[in-house]
Design an enzyme around this catalytic site. Structure first.
Site, mmCIF file in Angstrom:
data_model
loop_
_atom_site.group_PDB
_atom_site.id
_atom_site.type_symbol
_atom_site.label_atom_id
_atom_site.label_comp_id
_atom_site.label_asym_id
_atom_site.label_seq_id
_atom_site.Cartn_x
_atom_site.Cartn_y
_atom_site.Cartn_z
ATOM 1 N N ASP A 1 5.672 -5.372 6.364
ATOM 2 C CA ASP A 1 6.472 -6.561 6.702
ATOM 3 C C ASP A 1 6.399 -7.659 5.641
ATOM 4 O OD1 ASP A 1 3.872 -6.874 7.446
ATOM 5 O OD2 ASP A 1 4.274 -7.552 9.489
ATOM 6 N N THR B 1 3.539 2.373 5.988
ATOM 7 C CA THR B 1 2.137 1.959 5.847
ATOM 8 C C THR B 1 1.283 2.799 6.782
ATOM 9 O OG1 THR B 1 0.505 0.249 6.366
ATOM 10 C CG2 THR B 1 2.646 -0.007 7.411
ATOM 11 N N ARG C 1 -27.427 14.842 14.362
ATOM 12 C CA ARG C 1 -27.256 13.477 13.862
ATOM 13 C C ARG C 1 -26.072 12.770 14.521
ATOM 14 N NH1 ARG C 1 -27.784 14.406 7.367
ATOM 15 N NH2 ARG C 1 -30.013 14.009 7.207
ATOM 16 N N ASP D 1 1.221 -0.852 11.759
ATOM 17 C CA ASP D 1 1.032 -2.178 12.368
ATOM 18 C C ASP D 1 2.275 -3.058 12.278
ATOM 19 O OD1 ASP D 1 1.045 -2.564 9.643
ATOM 20 O OD2 ASP D 1 -0.730 -3.836 9.584
ATOM 21 N N ASP E 1 -1.187 1.894 8.235
ATOM 22 C CA ASP E 1 -1.786 1.051 9.276
ATOM 23 C C ASP E 1 -1.023 1.117 10.608
ATOM 24 O OD1 ASP E 1 -3.434 0.336 7.206
ATOM 25 O OD2 ASP E 1 -2.500 -1.612 6.853
ATOM 26 N N ARG F 1 1.338 -5.269 -5.250
ATOM 27 C CA ARG F 1 1.400 -6.407 -4.321
ATOM 28 C C ARG F 1 1.628 -7.622 -5.209
ATOM 29 N NH1 ARG F 1 -3.188 -3.520 -1.460
ATOM 30 N NH2 ARG F 1 -2.218 -2.769 0.456
ATOM 31 N N SER F 2 2.845 -8.138 -5.167
ATOM 32 C CA SER F 2 3.242 -9.141 -6.160
ATOM 33 C C SER F 2 3.035 -10.572 -5.678
ATOM 34 C CB SER F 2 4.721 -8.946 -6.517
ATOM 35 O OG SER F 2 5.135 -9.947 -7.405
ATOM 36 N N GLY G 1 0.830 -1.212 0.000
ATOM 37 C CA GLY G 1 0.000 0.000 0.000
ATOM 38 C C GLY G 1 0.858 1.253 0.000
ATOM 39 N N ARG H 1 -6.504 -1.999 8.343
ATOM 40 C CA ARG H 1 -6.545 -3.470 8.266
ATOM 41 C C ARG H 1 -6.986 -4.032 9.610
ATOM 42 N NH1 ARG H 1 -4.590 -6.098 3.714
ATOM 43 N NH2 ARG H 1 -3.295 -4.440 2.915
HETATM 44 O O1 F6P Z 1 -2.328 -1.509 4.204
HETATM 45 C C1 F6P Z 1 -2.822 -0.284 3.788
HETATM 46 C C2 F6P Z 1 -4.282 -0.370 3.460
HETATM 47 O O2 F6P Z 1 -4.718 0.905 3.032
HETATM 48 C C3 F6P Z 1 -5.187 -0.902 4.578
HETATM 49 O O3 F6P Z 1 -5.460 0.057 5.564
HETATM 50 C C4 F6P Z 1 -6.395 -1.348 3.796
HETATM 51 O O4 F6P Z 1 -7.109 -2.338 4.492
HETATM 52 C C5 F6P Z 1 -5.782 -1.878 2.518
HETATM 53 O O5 F6P Z 1 -4.484 -1.284 2.403
HETATM 54 C C6 F6P Z 1 -6.567 -1.569 1.284
HETATM 55 O O6 F6P Z 1 -5.945 -2.198 0.229
HETATM 56 P P1 F6P Z 1 -6.269 -1.891 -1.311
HETATM 57 O O7 F6P Z 1 -5.673 -0.551 -1.645
HETATM 58 O O8 F6P Z 1 -5.620 -2.991 -2.038
HETATM 59 O O9 F6P Z 1 -7.756 -1.858 -1.425
#
Ligand code: F6P
Length: 321
Positions: free
Chosen positions: A102, A125, A162, A129, A127, A71-72, A10, A171
């Protein structure tokens, strides 16, 4: 000796300033840097070029990655890795800097075992994470985008009495949602790391609404898969009309913040110094831990899962029950 950079997985804000620093810093050191486009897929397909200053001029403030990413799946196969190695050999490249998560680091560790190509991973990333580092490139920019969106959604929610349910990415990790809830004044924060009690939360909110509360902000991490449940709960149990906003990929783009630009420069400079100066074993990752940069092995990064600091989790408890 040739040195190249690629971005994998990502994309995130901060990758472009990192690429620019890589090129500028290598030239300062008298080296010819190389660029690999399209991540590990581009490595397999030989999408590699000698970098020039022109390639990286005017990119520092831009989100995304000029190198593009992928993403390979092919990289899992030895024959494609061999093809990737032959491409590197053609250019005399034997050292790689990779920005990604990772999974990308693991892939390059395998590549090192196959062909001895040294590398350093830079955690990048939104995330946040990755085990072993407190910070991953792109997180601050993503948090600022979420903050801007949440501030705006609160304006309209308050105007209509609201509730709003705002879903963040991440993720399986609740870091983005947690920090956003704390910094945007949410009433509710639902993340995978914390248990919740909708009954007690609902009773509290009903009381507050009776006493004049005009809106409810509920931040939820995508990993919980509870966004629509929370809308139903707010509408039917708490009794406030509610809209959901799934922020989605907006969180991955945008101009990198000052923090991400600076982290990019520091991550890359230390990583290049390390890979030029010393044996990197079978691959290292640069981490930012307790306010300091350090290097850890890929095995260390893979030895456990990232956990959010307990004090941050404690601070969010009141938004869960
Ligand atoms: O890992 C980064 C991320 O943006 C996550 O937060 C999300 O779940 C995922 O990638 C989305 O992936 P894609 O861009 O392949 O839809």
């Amino acid at each position: 000796m040739g040195i190249a950079i690629l971005t994998s997985g990502g994309d995130c804000a901060g990758m472009n300033p990192a690429i620019k620093q890589f090129v500028d810093y290598c030239f300062d050191k008298g080296l010819q840097p190389y660029l690999i486009f399209d991540g590990l897929e581009g490595l397999i397909d030989g999408n590699i070029k000698k970098a020039t200053h022109c390639d990286v001029a005017g990119i520092l403030h831009e989100g995304g990655t000029i190198l593009r990413s992928s993403r390979s799946k092919r990289f899992f196969e030895y024959d494609y890795r061999k093809q990737a190695y032959d491409n590197l050999k053609k250019h005399g490249i034997n050292k790689l800097i990779i920005l990604g998560g990772d999974g990308s680091f693991r892939a390059l560790k395998q590549f090192y075992h196959d062909f001895g190509v040294e590398f350093i991973g830079i955690p990048a990333t939104i995330d946040n994470d990755i085990f072993g580092t407190d910070y991953c490139l792109g997180v601050d920019t993503a948090l600022n985008i979420i903050r801007g969106a949440t501030d705006a959604i609160r304006d309209t929610s308050a105007s209509f009495r609201r509730g709003c349910v705002i879903e963040t990415m991440g993720r399986d990790c609740g870091y983005l949602a947690l920090v956003s809830a704390l910094t945007c004044g949410a009433e509710v924060c639902i993340i995978p790391e914390l248990s919740y009690n909708l009954e007690s939360l609902g009773a509290k909110l009903k009381e507050e609404i009776k006493n004049g509360r005009m809106y409810v902000v509920c931040v939820v991490a995508e990993g919980t898969k509870l966004t629509h449940t929370l809308v139903d709960w707010l509408e039917h149990d708490v009794g406030i009309e509610t809209r959901a906003t799934i922020l989605g990929h907006i969180q991955r783009g945008g101009n990198p913040t000052v923090h991400d630009r600076l982290m990019a420069v520091e991550f890359v400079t230390f990583a290049v110094d390390k890979i030029l100066g010393q044996d990197t074993n079978d691959g290292l990752v640069i981490v930012y831990k307790d306010g300091k940069f350090d290097f850890v092995t890929i095995d260390y990064v893979n030895s456990s899962t990232y956990t959010i600091k307990p004090n941050l989790l404690d601070m969010a408890q009141s938004m869960t029950k």
